[in-house]
Scaffold this motif. Structure first.
Motif, short mmCIF file in Angstrom:
data_model
loop_
_atom_site.label_atom_id
_atom_site.label_comp_id
_atom_site.label_asym_id
_atom_site.label_seq_id
_atom_site.Cartn_x
_atom_site.Cartn_y
_atom_site.Cartn_z
N VAL A 92 0.85 -1.19 0.00
CA VAL A 92 0.00 0.00 0.00
C VAL A 92 0.89 1.24 0.00
CG1 VAL A 92 -1.73 1.32 1.28
CG2 VAL A 92 -1.89 -1.18 1.18
N GLU A 93 0.65 2.15 -0.96
CA GLU A 93 1.41 3.40 -1.05
C GLU A 93 0.64 4.58 -0.47
OE1 GLU A 93 4.61 3.38 -4.68
OE2 GLU A 93 2.61 4.14 -5.12
N GLU A 94 -0.64 4.68 -0.80
CA GLU A 94 -1.42 5.83 -0.37
C GLU A 94 -2.86 5.41 -0.16
OE1 GLU A 94 -2.40 10.49 -1.65
OE2 GLU A 94 -1.27 9.18 -3.00
N VAL A 95 -3.48 5.96 0.89
CA VAL A 95 -4.87 5.62 1.24
C VAL A 95 -5.67 6.91 1.29
CG1 VAL A 95 -6.40 4.58 2.96
CG2 VAL A 95 -4.10 3.63 2.60
N GLY A 96 -6.75 6.97 0.53
CA GLY A 96 -7.63 8.13 0.56
C GLY A 96 -8.30 8.30 1.92
N PRO A 97 -8.63 9.52 2.31
CA PRO A 97 -9.18 9.77 3.64
C PRO A 97 -10.54 9.13 3.86
CG PRO A 97 -9.33 11.74 2.27
CD PRO A 97 -8.47 10.76 1.51
N GLU A 98 -11.26 8.76 2.80
CA GLU A 98 -12.58 8.16 2.95
C GLU A 98 -12.58 6.67 2.65
OE1 GLU A 98 -15.35 10.36 0.58
OE2 GLU A 98 -14.65 12.30 1.32
N SER A 99 -11.41 6.07 2.50
CA SER A 99 -11.35 4.63 2.20
C SER A 99 -11.82 3.81 3.39
CB SER A 99 -9.93 4.21 1.83
OG SER A 99 -9.84 2.80 1.73
N PRO A 100 -12.70 2.81 3.15
CA PRO A 100 -13.16 1.95 4.24
C PRO A 100 -12.38 0.63 4.34
CG PRO A 100 -14.55 1.60 2.33
CD PRO A 100 -13.47 2.60 1.91
N LEU A 101 -11.29 0.48 3.58
CA LEU A 101 -10.66 -0.83 3.46
C LEU A 101 -9.80 -1.22 4.65
CD1 LEU A 101 -9.69 -0.98 -0.32
CD2 LEU A 101 -11.81 -1.65 0.82
N GLY A 102 -9.45 -0.28 5.51
CA GLY A 102 -8.73 -0.62 6.73
C GLY A 102 -7.27 -0.98 6.55
N VAL A 103 -6.64 -0.47 5.50
CA VAL A 103 -5.21 -0.72 5.29
C VAL A 103 -4.46 0.59 5.45
CG1 VAL A 103 -5.51 -2.73 3.83
CG2 VAL A 103 -5.49 -0.46 2.78
N GLU A 104 -3.14 0.48 5.65
CA GLU A 104 -2.30 1.65 5.86
C GLU A 104 -1.08 1.58 4.94
OE1 GLU A 104 -1.19 1.62 9.94
OE2 GLU A 104 -3.22 2.04 10.68
N PRO A 105 -0.48 2.72 4.62
CA PRO A 105 0.74 2.70 3.82
C PRO A 105 1.79 1.78 4.44
CG PRO A 105 -0.08 4.94 3.97
CD PRO A 105 -0.93 4.10 4.91
N GLY A 106 2.40 0.97 3.60
CA GLY A 106 3.40 0.01 4.07
C GLY A 106 2.87 -1.39 4.24
N ASP A 107 1.55 -1.57 4.30
CA ASP A 107 0.98 -2.91 4.43
C ASP A 107 1.26 -3.73 3.17
OD1 ASP A 107 -0.07 -2.45 6.93
OD2 ASP A 107 -2.14 -2.10 6.23
N ARG A 108 1.70 -4.98 3.37
CA ARG A 108 1.83 -5.93 2.25
C ARG A 108 0.48 -6.60 2.06
NH1 ARG A 108 4.45 -10.01 3.81
NH2 ARG A 108 5.33 -10.75 1.85
#
Length: 336
Positions: A92-108
């Motif tokens: 994961v490189e970037e997560v939008g502020p409204e994403s519901p997926l529950g991941v963070e930058p750096g997650d494989r």
């Protein structure tokens, strides 16, 4: 709703969902509910890879060139012949502020949705892939939407192994669900030595079923025999309806073969009132529906859509608790 299902990424034709679109916008800039992934490896689905390999006579360079062309043209890996794609792993490189997926930058992570609906951009020309295997080392970006599905890779499994399991994790979960609706069921798996087939057999055994596998060769029979997930193993051409039906009759038949023409054998091998689960992208659904009608077959036919709640965790647990099936996966990956 529009953003959550990716409508803003559809270029043509307008008004359809990303999976049905001919072309997507794969630009790396993300919207408020999107997630950008740095791609590390693709897993082409078996039907798509087989079609490409056969089309080009096993010439890996030509297979690689066509995959690159498909992605560049369509903005996604969506084989126009088979209609299928695969999945991928990355970071994961970037997560939008409204994403519901529950991941963070750096997650494989592994995407648990098809590449046929995932905006994809390849930036390395697939230079580390020889075109001879389903797993494709790659660099690029992919976009997930609000209603996408993604799983963080388990720390105790190599990434290549996790990718292979996640690629087919919908199959064993649905087999488990259906098998538990029967009392003392019999389950027949066409293509039992493959990834989805071996996990489906393991799921059926866990659910208390008696299991039979159809495989295409003595080598596959011998490999599967050591896994202990099939009570009986028969060698047959899954495209030959009479041959398949003579080998076994089952309450539940699961099609995990990546070649076309297996619909009628699965129907003939299923007992009246039974269920056929199609988990192959090579399936012709008109052939299945019209074939069942023509055979006066009283069977329920299910399309394995690749998603059952908890499917990824279920498949990984099967792999962890069935060492012989894990060994089958590891041998396949090593062969690739």
């Amino acid at each position: 709703m529009a953003g959550s299902v990716g409508l803003q990424r559809v270029i043509e034709p307008p008004g359809v969902l990303p999976q049905a679109a001919w072309r997507l916008d794969a630009s790396p800039e993300i919207g408020p509910d999107e997630v950008r992934i740095r791609v590390r490896r693709l897993n082409l689905d078996a039907a798509s890879f087989r079609q490409l390999a056969e089309k080009h006579g096993g010439d890996g360079a030509k297979v690689r060139a066509e995959v690159l062309d498909i992605v560049a043209t369509r903005g996604k890996m969506h084989n126009p012949v088979t209609g299928s794609g695969g999945m991928l792993i990355g970071v994961v490189e970037e997560v939008g502020p409204e994403s519901p997926l529950g991941v963070e930058p750096g997650d494989r992570v592994a995407t648990l949705v098809s590449l046929t609906l995932t905006p994809l951009r390849i930036t390395d020309d697939l230079r580390d892939w020889d075109g001879l295997s389903e797993q494709v080392p790659a660099d690029g970006t992919a976009i997930l939407f609000g209603r996408s599905i993604v799983g963080v890779l388990p720390g105790d499994l190599p990434a290549e192994l996790a990718l292979a399991v996640y690629d087919v994790c919908g199959a064993p979960a649905l087999v488990d669900r259906v098998a538990r609706q029967y009392r003392d069921p019999t389950v027949l798996v066409l293509g039992g030595a493959g990834k989805s087939g071996s996990l489906s057999l393991a799921a059926a055994k866990r659910a208390g079923a008696r299991t039979t596998a159809i495989v295409v060769s003595e080598a596959e029979r011998d490999a599967l025999a050591g896994a202990g997930v099939a009570d009986e193993i028969a060698i047959a051409d899954a495209r030959n309806p009479v041959e398949v039906a003579e080998k076994a009759q089952a309450d539940i038949t699961v099609v995990c073969v990546d070649v076309p023409g297996c619909e009628h054998g699965a129907i003939l091998a299923t007992k009246p009132g039974g269920t056929v689960i199609f988990f192959s992208m090579a399936t012709s659904f008109p052939a299945a529906a019209l074939g069942a009608e023509g055979l006066a077959a009283d069977v329920t036919m299910l399309v394995g859509n690749g998603y059952v709640p908890g499917h990824a965790a279920f498949a990984v647990d099967l792999l962890r608790t069935t060492p012989a099936v894990r060994a089958l996966f590891e041998k396949r990956i090593a062969g690739d």
